[in-house]
Design a protein around this motif. Structure first.
Motif, PDB file in Angstrom:
ATOM      1  N   GLU A 198      11.028   3.325   1.610  1.00 54.25           N
ATOM      2  CA  GLU A 198      12.117   4.100   1.002  1.00 54.25           C
ATOM      3  C   GLU A 198      11.790   4.436  -0.452  1.00 54.25           C
ATOM      4  O   GLU A 198      11.997   5.568  -0.902  1.00 54.25           O
ATOM      5  CB  GLU A 198      13.423   3.316   1.090  1.00 54.25           C
ATOM      6  N   ALA A 199      11.250   3.470  -1.176  1.00 49.31           N
ATOM      7  CA  ALA A 199      10.948   3.678  -2.597  1.00 49.31           C
ATOM      8  C   ALA A 199       9.886   4.743  -2.822  1.00 49.31           C
ATOM      9  O   ALA A 199       9.881   5.416  -3.856  1.00 49.31           O
ATOM     10  CB  ALA A 199      10.504   2.360  -3.229  1.00 49.31           C
ATOM     11  N   HIS A 200       8.987   4.903  -1.852  1.00 55.81           N
ATOM     12  CA  HIS A 200       7.859   5.823  -2.040  1.00 55.81           C
ATOM     13  C   HIS A 200       7.914   7.052  -1.130  1.00 55.81           C
ATOM     14  O   HIS A 200       6.928   7.780  -1.010  1.00 55.81           O
ATOM     15  CB  HIS A 200       6.549   5.054  -1.863  1.00 55.81           C
ATOM     16  N   ASN A 212       0.811  -1.219   0.000  1.00 55.03           N
ATOM     17  CA  ASN A 212       0.000   0.000   0.000  1.00 55.03           C
ATOM     18  C   ASN A 212       0.844   1.268   0.000  1.00 55.03           C
ATOM     19  O   ASN A 212       0.297   2.371  -0.155  1.00 55.03           O
ATOM     20  CB  ASN A 212      -0.947   0.017   1.201  1.00 55.03           C
ATOM     21  N   ALA A 213       2.143   1.145   0.166  1.00 53.86           N
ATOM     22  CA  ALA A 213       2.999   2.339   0.244  1.00 53.86           C
ATOM     23  C   ALA A 213       2.830   3.232  -0.980  1.00 53.86           C
ATOM     24  O   ALA A 213       2.809   4.461  -0.865  1.00 53.86           O
ATOM     25  CB  ALA A 213       4.459   1.920   0.393  1.00 53.86           C
ATOM     26  N   ARG A 214       2.670   2.640  -2.149  1.00 54.16           N
ATOM     27  CA  ARG A 214       2.594   3.431  -3.389  1.00 54.16           C
ATOM     28  C   ARG A 214       1.345   4.298  -3.465  1.00 54.16           C
ATOM     29  O   ARG A 214       1.292   5.221  -4.281  1.00 54.16           O
ATOM     30  CB  ARG A 214       2.657   2.529  -4.607  1.00 54.16           C
ATOM     31  N   TYR A 215       0.338   4.006  -2.640  1.00 49.06           N
ATOM     32  CA  TYR A 215      -0.910   4.773  -2.682  1.00 49.06           C
ATOM     33  C   TYR A 215      -0.956   5.901  -1.648  1.00 49.06           C
ATOM     34  O   TYR A 215      -1.926   6.661  -1.614  1.00 49.06           O
ATOM     35  CB  TYR A 215      -2.104   3.840  -2.477  1.00 49.06           C
ATOM     36  N   LEU A 216       0.067   5.997  -0.815  1.00 54.32           N
ATOM     37  CA  LEU A 216       0.096   7.012   0.237  1.00 54.32           C
ATOM     38  C   LEU A 216       0.855   8.250  -0.230  1.00 54.32           C
ATOM     39  O   LEU A 216       1.715   8.181  -1.112  1.00 54.32           O
ATOM     40  CB  LEU A 216       0.740   6.444   1.505  1.00 54.32           C
TER      41      LEU A 216
END
Length: 199
Positions: free
Chosen positions: A72-74, A44-48
């Motif tokens: 880290e990626a997002h 879910n990190a990519r949606y935050l």
């Protein structure tokens, strides 16, 4: 194995998560504080919102390296805590949002988990969820869900396909609950809900 299924989850739920999580906001112009229960591989990190404080409560330490990499990626400020949804290691009112995706089917005590999510939210904060739920009462799918509940749980880490999660959320004491019902092409666990419950 779960990490290998992340692409499928993004295809199935990505547009709903993107729409839901876009509504998360912070206080006084600050980045939001988001508590996620059972984050798994951190998909879910990519949606935050980049810069958000992402408090992840994940009891399975084997996922922690995945979660760190996703944070880290997002561009998320990660605070990784070991705990359970029934006893969140989060202060009262600490969160602007609490996120649960495909988690409540397998927690030990859903009512307690929802009470903890509500406690962790600031007034006006929102619990955001995407969960599979029981088929309608009396339906053939509901009967199959009941019949296969035990063997399904053995294979799927305690998941309960016939759980009335939607009703439990509605009864959890939130001031307002909005729920969208939809079907995913997932056989036994096709019925789903997505929504927002406001403290």
């Amino acid at each position: 194995m779960l990490a290998n299924g992340d692409d499928a989850q993004h295809r199935l739920y990505g547009h709903r998560k993107r729409a839901l999580f876009a509504e998360i906001d912070g206080r006084g112009g600050h980045p939001p504080t988001v508590v996620e229960i059972g984050a798994g591989t951190g998909l879910n990190a990519r949606y935050l919102l980049p810069g958000a404080a992402w408090i992840v409560v994940e009891p399975n330490v084997h996922f922690h390296d995945h979660i760190r990499a996703e944070a880290e990626a997002h561009g998320l400020d990660l605070d990784l805590r070991v705990g359970t949804s029934e006893n969140l290691p989060v202060a009262d009112g600490e969160a602007d949002a609490v996120v649960s995706t495909l988690v409540l089917c397998s927690v030990g005590d859903v009512r307690r988990s929802l009470a903890e999510a509500r406690r962790a939210l600031r007034p006006g904060g929102r619990f955001m969820f995407v969960e599979h739920v029981a088929a309608p009462a009396g339906s053939s799918l509901r009967r199959v869900q009941r019949l296969l509940r035990r063997p399904w749980g053995w294979v799927a880490d305690g998941c309960r396909p016939d759980q009335d999660t939607e009703l439990l959320i509605e009864a959890a004491g939130f001031s307002d609950v909005w729920i969208e019902r939809f079907d995913a092409d997932l056989g036994l666990v096709a019925p789903h809900v997505a929504g927002v419950a406001t403290r």
